[in-house]
Design a protein around this motif. Sequence first.
Motif, PDB file in Angstrom:
ATOM      1  N   UNK A 442      27.218  43.655  51.150  1.00  0.00           N
ATOM      2  CA  UNK A 442      27.618  43.147  49.836  1.00  0.00           C
ATOM      3  C   UNK A 442      28.362  41.840  50.070  1.00  0.00           C
ATOM      4  N   UNK A 443      27.765  40.730  49.638  1.00  0.00           N
ATOM      5  CA  UNK A 443      28.376  39.409  49.821  1.00  0.00           C
ATOM      6  C   UNK A 443      29.009  38.988  48.509  1.00  0.00           C
ATOM      7  N   UNK A 444      30.333  38.883  48.515  1.00  0.00           N
ATOM      8  CA  UNK A 444      31.051  38.587  47.286  1.00  0.00           C
ATOM      9  C   UNK A 444      31.042  37.123  46.915  1.00  0.00           C
ATOM     10  N   UNK A 445      31.365  36.853  45.662  1.00  0.00           N
ATOM     11  CA  UNK A 445      31.512  35.487  45.184  1.00  0.00           C
ATOM     12  C   UNK A 445      32.747  34.857  45.828  1.00  0.00           C
ATOM     13  N   UNK A 446      32.869  33.528  45.784  1.00  0.00           N
ATOM     14  CA  UNK A 446      34.033  32.875  46.390  1.00  0.00           C
ATOM     15  C   UNK A 446      35.359  33.453  45.893  1.00  0.00           C
ATOM     16  N   UNK A 447      36.258  33.734  46.841  1.00  0.00           N
ATOM     17  CA  UNK A 447      37.630  34.194  46.558  1.00  0.00           C
ATOM     18  C   UNK A 447      37.659  35.466  45.709  1.00  0.00           C
ATOM     19  N   UNK A 448      36.712  36.382  45.954  1.00  0.00           N
ATOM     20  CA  UNK A 448      36.623  37.605  45.139  1.00  0.00           C
ATOM     21  C   UNK A 448      36.837  38.851  45.994  1.00  0.00           C
ATOM     22  N   UNK A 449      37.777  38.813  46.935  1.00  0.00           N
ATOM     23  CA  UNK A 449      37.901  39.883  47.910  1.00  0.00           C
ATOM     24  C   UNK A 449      38.070  41.261  47.291  1.00  0.00           C
ATOM     25  N   UNK A 450      39.026  41.415  46.378  1.00  0.00           N
ATOM     26  CA  UNK A 450      39.265  42.732  45.790  1.00  0.00           C
ATOM     27  C   UNK A 450      38.079  43.178  44.933  1.00  0.00           C
ATOM     28  N   UNK A 451      37.481  42.232  44.221  1.00  0.00           N
ATOM     29  CA  UNK A 451      36.320  42.581  43.396  1.00  0.00           C
ATOM     30  C   UNK A 451      35.123  42.938  44.280  1.00  0.00           C
TER      31      UNK A 451
END
Length: 474
Positions: A442-451
Amino acid sequence: MPLAEDIASLTVSDALAALDTKGITSREYVQTLRERIAAHNPALNAVLFINDSALQEAERLDKLRAEGKLLGPLHGIPMLIKDNVDVAGIPTTGATPSLRSNVPSQSAPVVKALQNAGVIVLGKTNLSELASSYSTCNTSFAGVCHNPYNLDHITGGSSGGSGASVAAGFAPAALFTDTFGSTRCPSLCNGIYGFRPTHGRYPTTGLIPLVSMFDTVGPGARSVADLLILDSVMSGDDATQTKVDATSLRVGIPRKFFYDGLTPDVAKAIESSLAQLETAGVTLIAADLPVDVSENFEAMFALATESFVRDFDAYLDAAIADPLNPLKQKLKTIDVIEQIANPVSQGFWRAFNNPAPPAVLAAARQKRADQMQSVSEVFAGLRLDCLFYPGSPSTALPLSAGDMAGMENYKGRYNVAPFNALPACAIPIALGSDGLPIGAEVLGAPASDRRALAIAQLFEGILGHITPPTLPAV
């Protein structure tokens, strides 16, 4: 006291509940895991060093718990730490001969944060020599690390010992590091959950450096709920979990490159996962990236040469200057390179030791800037919450494949997250016909660590858990 097998299978969250209800004590927990390591580690070679003071620390924390004085949200939880991260009083060798006497007197800040939250360090885990391959097939004193699902297969790298340890029930969680994929690759190979945060989210002081602009520590565990707790402690971020709903998620499916060359088992598992996500209400969006990500490793390698000697010399200088550290030999980077035992690892380190020409560095920096912009535009333009793709085209390779085969098999997909400064979580999705884990990223959007972690947790609930390994009888 519960059965030893039951204790060894606890997640961090389950263990906290058991400790709270007095189902077990921290001392019982640590003793059970130490006995399990003693019985099964000779076959796996996942743990290099045991912390002799762990039982004493567990007793101290049990006393504090009885007095109602909890240190933090991980009070009494045992963890293992990869042996390229400093823990006071335990060797930090990087699995290389020249650092065998490197025993720091201070723990790395990220380890201190865990200990301040109540973690008990059980010991240190095996890794590929100086964190420089995807296999953990060491020829150094550390030796080969074996996959608990099949001893004839690799554990991934470079954090192979951490991945194998969590899968084998040696600890409910472990600390990994990730430069080119070294948290997510062994998580996939060993069927656990592993998280690479946005670069800079966790402190890296006290970590043997490889490429400072990409280096990070990362947690691995047997559930995403555990990753969320560990992330909160290590980052200082609010522990409040971001809530996500399947019907509101827009998940990008980048079939170009990421879905190429899959083995039949991996192709079947990933398509089944996509169908399950869609049935649960997740919106799947075709999201091929407009840039070639297959050659990121070459640019990352070039960028590594710019700071490698400076950063590694600084780590060595600090270790030698520590008056309580027995590492007193005046080592420099070149001295360590000359003593590397694994020829593949030595080759990479020799290459790191030679700065790339200015034109090559400039081209690498430009490639990264252009790709970060393009990938960010894909996320924004399609309103994506994450990308979802197979973490590897195959299950864990056989040990006989060698280090270079591991490099070719794993580097492409795993380099996308660090090259683009994105958070990424490895999740197991199935077992192949060979009995080995299959994983996705799962590759998150920029600066979306918790999400990104919350999305991975949702996917975990939809896709379910895989069967843990059965360890060889002793």
